[in-house]
Design a protein around this motif. Sequence first.
Motif, PDB file in Angstrom:
ATOM      1  N   TYR A   1      39.730  20.215  62.876  1.00  0.00           N
ATOM      2  CA  TYR A   1      40.803  19.231  62.779  1.00  0.00           C
ATOM      3  C   TYR A   1      40.310  17.800  62.604  1.00  0.00           C
ATOM      4  N   GLY A   2      39.023  17.569  62.863  1.00  0.00           N
ATOM      5  CA  GLY A   2      38.490  16.219  62.728  1.00  0.00           C
ATOM      6  C   GLY A   2      38.795  15.307  63.893  1.00  0.00           C
ATOM      7  N   PHE A   3      39.191  15.867  65.037  1.00  0.00           N
ATOM      8  CA  PHE A   3      39.514  15.056  66.204  1.00  0.00           C
ATOM      9  C   PHE A   3      38.242  14.668  66.966  1.00  0.00           C
ATOM     10  N   PRO A   4      38.261  13.511  67.649  1.00  0.00           N
ATOM     11  CA  PRO A   4      37.102  13.068  68.434  1.00  0.00           C
ATOM     12  C   PRO A   4      37.024  13.805  69.767  1.00  0.00           C
ATOM     13  N   LYS A   5      36.532  15.029  69.737  1.00  0.00           N
ATOM     14  CA  LYS A   5      36.523  15.892  70.928  1.00  0.00           C
ATOM     15  C   LYS A   5      35.105  16.099  71.447  1.00  0.00           C
ATOM     16  N   TRP A   6      35.010  16.178  72.756  1.00  0.00           N
ATOM     17  CA  TRP A   6      33.776  16.567  73.422  1.00  0.00           C
ATOM     18  C   TRP A   6      34.139  17.342  74.675  1.00  0.00           C
TER      19      TRP A   6
ATOM     20  N   GLY B   1      36.125  11.764  54.341  1.00  0.00           N
ATOM     21  CA  GLY B   1      36.642  10.682  53.525  1.00  0.00           C
ATOM     22  C   GLY B   1      38.050  10.878  53.009  1.00  0.00           C
ATOM     23  N   THR B   2      38.691  11.997  53.364  1.00  0.00           N
ATOM     24  CA  THR B   2      40.062  12.274  52.913  1.00  0.00           C
ATOM     25  C   THR B   2      40.988  12.322  54.116  1.00  0.00           C
ATOM     26  N   TRP B   3      42.120  11.638  54.013  1.00  0.00           N
ATOM     27  CA  TRP B   3      43.064  11.627  55.127  1.00  0.00           C
ATOM     28  C   TRP B   3      43.808  12.958  55.219  1.00  0.00           C
ATOM     29  N   HIS B   4      43.966  13.427  56.449  1.00  0.00           N
ATOM     30  CA  HIS B   4      44.700  14.656  56.738  1.00  0.00           C
ATOM     31  C   HIS B   4      45.737  14.387  57.824  1.00  0.00           C
ATOM     32  N   SER B   5      46.788  15.183  57.818  1.00  0.00           N
ATOM     33  CA  SER B   5      47.792  15.126  58.886  1.00  0.00           C
ATOM     34  C   SER B   5      47.863  16.489  59.563  1.00  0.00           C
ATOM     35  N   THR B   6      47.988  16.457  60.883  1.00  0.00           N
ATOM     36  CA  THR B   6      48.085  17.670  61.678  1.00  0.00           C
ATOM     37  C   THR B   6      49.412  17.667  62.415  1.00  0.00           C
ATOM     38  N   LEU B   7      50.187  18.713  62.222  1.00  0.00           N
ATOM     39  CA  LEU B   7      51.510  18.816  62.834  1.00  0.00           C
ATOM     40  C   LEU B   7      51.448  19.680  64.088  1.00  0.00           C
ATOM     41  N   SER B   8      52.014  19.141  65.184  1.00  0.00           N
ATOM     42  CA  SER B   8      52.207  19.903  66.413  1.00  0.00           C
ATOM     43  C   SER B   8      53.707  19.983  66.680  1.00  0.00           C
TER      44      SER B   8
ATOM     45  N   ALA C   1      53.075  24.876  68.943  1.00  0.00           N
ATOM     46  CA  ALA C   1      52.479  25.452  67.734  1.00  0.00           C
ATOM     47  C   ALA C   1      51.680  24.347  67.056  1.00  0.00           C
ATOM     48  N   LEU C   2      50.364  24.548  66.952  1.00  0.00           N
ATOM     49  CA  LEU C   2      49.471  23.558  66.363  1.00  0.00           C
ATOM     50  C   LEU C   2      49.005  24.052  64.997  1.00  0.00           C
ATOM     51  N   HIS C   3      49.428  23.350  63.953  1.00  0.00           N
ATOM     52  CA  HIS C   3      49.105  23.741  62.586  1.00  0.00           C
ATOM     53  C   HIS C   3      47.750  23.164  62.176  1.00  0.00           C
ATOM     54  N   MET C   4      47.093  23.815  61.236  1.00  0.00           N
ATOM     55  CA  MET C   4      45.848  23.288  60.698  1.00  0.00           C
ATOM     56  C   MET C   4      46.138  22.030  59.878  1.00  0.00           C
ATOM     57  N   PRO C   5      45.193  21.090  59.815  1.00  0.00           N
ATOM     58  CA  PRO C   5      45.428  19.852  59.067  1.00  0.00           C
ATOM     59  C   PRO C   5      45.541  20.103  57.570  1.00  0.00           C
ATOM     60  N   VAL C   6      46.336  19.258  56.917  1.00  0.00           N
ATOM     61  CA  VAL C   6      46.496  19.331  55.464  1.00  0.00           C
ATOM     62  C   VAL C   6      46.259  17.937  54.887  1.00  0.00           C
ATOM     63  N   PRO C   7      45.701  17.851  53.664  1.00  0.00           N
ATOM     64  CA  PRO C   7      45.504  16.536  53.045  1.00  0.00           C
ATOM     65  C   PRO C   7      46.820  15.795  52.916  1.00  0.00           C
ATOM     66  N   THR C   8      46.778  14.482  53.124  1.00  0.00           N
ATOM     67  CA  THR C   8      47.994  13.694  53.057  1.00  0.00           C
ATOM     68  C   THR C   8      47.711  12.354  52.393  1.00  0.00           C
ATOM     69  N   SER C   9      48.737  11.759  51.833  1.00  0.00           N
ATOM     70  CA  SER C   9      48.613  10.452  51.205  1.00  0.00           C
ATOM     71  C   SER C   9      48.883   9.372  52.250  1.00  0.00           C
ATOM     72  N   VAL C  10      47.893   8.528  52.486  1.00  0.00           N
ATOM     73  CA  VAL C  10      48.039   7.415  53.433  1.00  0.00           C
ATOM     74  C   VAL C  10      47.838   6.129  52.651  1.00  0.00           C
ATOM     75  N   PRO C  11      48.919   5.375  52.418  1.00  0.00           N
ATOM     76  CA  PRO C  11      48.788   4.151  51.619  1.00  0.00           C
ATOM     77  C   PRO C  11      47.971   3.088  52.340  1.00  0.00           C
TER      78      PRO C  11
END
Length: 321
Positions: free
Chosen positions: A191-196, A251-258, A307-317
């Motif tokens: 998901y690209g989250f800052p996890k440890w 380098g690509t923005w993604h959105s993750t829906l919960s 329900a945690l969905h996998m991230p998908v590429p998204t357009s972030v202006p």
Amino acid sequence: MSSSRQEPGGREAGRQGADRRDTVEADLGGRTVTVPRGGLYDRYRMDTDLDEVARDPRVTGVDFFRQLPKTRVDSRIGPTLTPNFYYRISTARLTMLARSRAIRARLPKELAPLEVAPGLGLVSVMFFRYDVCDIDFYTEAAVGIAVKPARHGKLGFFDLVAGLKNEDLDSYVLSLPVSTQIAQVRGHGGYGFPKWVTALDVDIDAQRTTASVANDTGEVDLALTASTPKQTAYPSGERVGSLTSYTSINGTWHSTLSQTNVLSSGTTRSARGISLEVGKGRMAEDLRSLKPIRTIQFDVMTEGQLALHMPVPTSVPSRNK
């Protein structure tokens, strides 16, 4: 013996030191993780039998999940199934006001804070306890920033109202420690989250809410003690909220829906009886950098589902700071 069960298309798990009777090993995109032997992940590899879960006395029901069929997808942690189901969860969220200037200093330039008044935004400290889920029990904490939805440039009135009610939020997370290895690998790699991984205790019931996150030396990073707000029960499906989180992956923005199915929750706007200890560590540093002014809301959900969905590429202006 190590388990050879895999997620769809995965490789046989490698060995990681001496065998442990209470755990087995699994491969996630080339990373070996240990999971509870006989747990949901060991038995089902995300393709969990809902009828089996429904028999768990901790789970109120599974109707919410029957409406969300899983899909096989490729990901950075290998082929997997999405969404990730959380059948019994509890959460606590402290929402605080902070100056927009301090918030913008921690946001990527493409994102902008959700402002409740000129120059004032919202930041949160959150704690999560996942009692029954596809990747087994774990706890989690977060420091996050409420941001404007990336889907449009101007903030709509309903976005602001929903944000204040914590029902449909867009966020950017600064820190997201977890208590288990599989949650860290999936969350960071997938998901690209800052996890440890750290020592992290969360206990939430109808009377008391406590949480403690340890730093690298075992001392307090963040700790919360509070009386739980009076709870209201909801039928399954009556109150379903959503959270969209933004991350940059390669380098690509993604959105993750919960999607959260709220079953019992309560809110207070009084800070009386709430104690948040800000110690030393990554979460404490992130929170201090936001310079929160005061707590304006405390939300506790003693029972819910997710329900945690996998991230998908998204357009972030691109946005001006």
